[in-house]
Design an enzyme around this catalytic site. Structure first.
Site, PDB file in Angstrom:
ATOM      1  CD  GLU A   1      -3.896  -3.117  -9.326  1.00  0.00           C
ATOM      2  OE1 GLU A   1      -4.943  -2.574  -8.904  1.00  0.00           O
ATOM      3  OE2 GLU A   1      -2.819  -3.081  -8.709  1.00  0.00           O
ATOM      4  CE  LYS A   2      -6.189   1.895  -8.918  1.00  0.00           C
ATOM      5  NZ  LYS A   2      -5.357   1.126  -7.967  1.00  0.00           N
TER       6      LYS A   2
ATOM      7  CD  GLU B   1      -2.915  -1.094   0.165  1.00  0.00           C
ATOM      8  OE1 GLU B   1      -3.331   0.020  -0.202  1.00  0.00           O
ATOM      9  OE2 GLU B   1      -3.305  -2.162  -0.329  1.00  0.00           O
TER      10      GLU B   1
ATOM     11  CE1 TYR C   1      -9.962   1.184 -16.642  1.00  0.00           C
ATOM     12  CE2 TYR C   1      -7.785   1.527 -15.698  1.00  0.00           C
ATOM     13  CZ  TYR C   1      -9.120   1.191 -15.551  1.00  0.00           C
ATOM     14  OH  TYR C   1      -9.619   0.870 -14.319  1.00  0.00           O
TER      15      TYR C   1
ATOM     16  CE1 TYR D   1      -0.250  -3.333  -6.262  1.00  0.00           C
ATOM     17  CE2 TYR D   1       1.514  -1.753  -5.868  1.00  0.00           C
ATOM     18  CZ  TYR D   1       0.358  -2.386  -5.450  1.00  0.00           C
ATOM     19  OH  TYR D   1      -0.194  -2.093  -4.217  1.00  0.00           O
TER      20      TYR D   1
ATOM     21  NE  ARG E   1      -8.921   7.025  -7.282  1.00  0.00           N
ATOM     22  CZ  ARG E   1      -8.761   5.724  -7.113  1.00  0.00           C
ATOM     23  NH1 ARG E   1      -7.911   5.057  -7.869  1.00  0.00           N
ATOM     24  NH2 ARG E   1      -9.466   5.073  -6.203  1.00  0.00           N
TER      25      ARG E   1
ATOM     26  CE1 TYR F   1       0.445   1.902  -4.239  1.00  0.00           C
ATOM     27  CE2 TYR F   1      -0.826   3.778  -5.034  1.00  0.00           C
ATOM     28  CZ  TYR F   1      -0.774   2.530  -4.440  1.00  0.00           C
ATOM     29  OH  TYR F   1      -1.936   1.901  -4.054  1.00  0.00           O
TER      30      TYR F   1
ATOM     31  CG  ASN G   1     -10.513   4.059  -2.299  1.00  0.00           C
ATOM     32  OD1 ASN G   1     -11.314   4.698  -1.608  1.00  0.00           O
ATOM     33  ND2 ASN G   1      -9.215   4.027  -2.056  1.00  0.00           N
TER      34      ASN G   1
END
Length: 389
Positions: free
Chosen positions: A284-285, A165, A270, A196, A231, A281, A224
């Site tokens: 997987e996004k 995290e 995307y 990731y 964002r 950081y 979330n």
């Protein structure tokens, strides 16, 4: 001559003869050295008698023949040269104890898929005193540290702090400094970094990339949702200038694994918007859209930091545009210019995406690290390193 005189004469002659014979033998062995054959020492050893005092050269030579099971010992330079064979055990496997399963999710305690030999994982806490390392997931540590090992730490043991995290979404805990020896997280400067995802070179001839069928321009899947997130604020502005297809719990459209891949591959772009902005950081996004043939539009760390992990021509960064409106205009332009759009996939001729295995990969890499780095290490300022910079 009397009888006694004769006996004395014979004795003197015999003594003289013996003396001459001894002299002859001394001269013979001095100038002529006959080859004397002794029993084969190896045969003697094979019979199992190792208690004799034996020629040093023969013993060392025999030890060289059996080096896999015996340890050669040098003879002392003085004193009796008595050597005994020393049996040594093969070096034991490195043992890593899983103290807390990450979020309670268990994984296979086998590192063969990573080709790591000599590593053993266990969750048997009775082996604490034998474990070379103790693997502890940050989010599963109680606030008072009460669920950490209470027994004294063996001198050879290292504690591994694991976390994926970002600092924004995991709490500081008092007492972490000077407690752990090693760190394992997404950060490149972690002792045991596990991102990731990452790109690896294509090792075989690659077929020409075929773009999946696209029927959507820009998509976003998010659960979330917090109005204060950068964002969310950016999305609220961007949607004023371009149509966005939205999914996820935040929009009342839950997405399962099968639909997730189908949705991503059907979008030209995307929104790979991270929930917080921190060095390295990159989740997987980003890597999932790249793998499924979709261009990620990223919001997170700096462009330079992204380019430490993925090619600069494989993504679009929101920081490249002064406003969300300018970004929308760029995406609309690329929608109408296929040749320009396809350049975002040039990297696929050179690399492929591999994702990480949460928990298992961290544990196996930690075990491997412990196997190769046996010297003492400590993470004295964990709080400053992870949260305060």
């Amino acid at each position: 001559m009397s009888l006694s005189s004769c006996q004395m004469t014979r004795q003197r002659q015999f003594a003289s003869g013996c003396f001459l014979l001894v002299c002859f033998l001394v001269i013979l062995f001095t100038y002529y050295k006959p080859e004397i054959e002794f029993p084969d020492f190896r045969d003697y050893l094979r019979r199992g008698n190792h208690s004799c005092e034996c020629p040093v050269e023969a013993h060392i030579q025999d030890s060289n023949l059996n080096r896999s099971s015996e340890q050669q010992v040098e003879a002392p330079t003085d004193g009796p040269q008595h050597i005994q064979d020393v049996e040594v055990d093969a070096e034991p496997d490195t043992l890593l104890l899983i103290w807390t399963w990450p979020f309670g999710s268990k994984f296979d305690l086998n590192c063969d898929m990573f080709n790591y030999k000599g590593c053993r994982l266990t969750d048997d806490k009775s082996l604490y005193q034998q474990a070379h390392g103790v693997f502890i997931h940050h989010r599963d540590i109680h606030g008072n540290l009460g669920n950490l090992p209470s027994e004294p730490r063996p001198w050879f043991q290292k504690w591994v702090w694991m976390n994926m995290e970002s600092p924004t979404h995991c709490s500081k805990l008092p007492g972490l400094d000077n407690l752990f020896n090693l760190t394992s997280c997404y950060r490149s400067d972690s002792h045991i970094p596990v991102p990731y995802g990452h790109l690896v070179p294509q090792t075989s001839e690659v077929e020409s990339f075929q773009l999946p069928t696209k029927d959507k321009l820009v998509c976003w899947i998010v659960s979330n949702w917090h109005d204060g997130h950068k964002r969310v604020q950016y999305y609220n502005e961007l949607k004023k200038h371009i149509q966005l297809e939205t999914y996820g719990r935040a929009f009342g459209k839950n997405v399962d694994d099968q639909n997730y891949a189908k949705i991503l591959s059907s979008c030209k772009f995307y929104l790979s918007f991270e929930n917080s902005q921190h060095t390295d950081y990159i989740t997987e996004k980003v890597f999932n859209p790249m793998k499924l043939g979709t261009v990620p539009v990223v919001l997170g760390t700096s462009r330079e930091n992204y380019e430490d992990h993925i090619p600069g021509d494989s993504f679009i960064h929101v920081d490249d545009f002064s406003t969300p409106k300018e970004l929308a205009e760029r995406l609309l332009h690329l929608d109408q210019n296929m040749t320009e759009y396809m350049r975002f996939f040039d990297w696929k001729n050179r690399y492929k995406v591999e994702g990480s295995q949460f928990g298992r990969e961290h544990a196996c890499k930690a075990c491997r690290y412990l196997e190769k780095n046996k010297g003492y290490q400590a993470s004295h300022s964990l709080t400053k390193w992870f949260w305060d910079q």
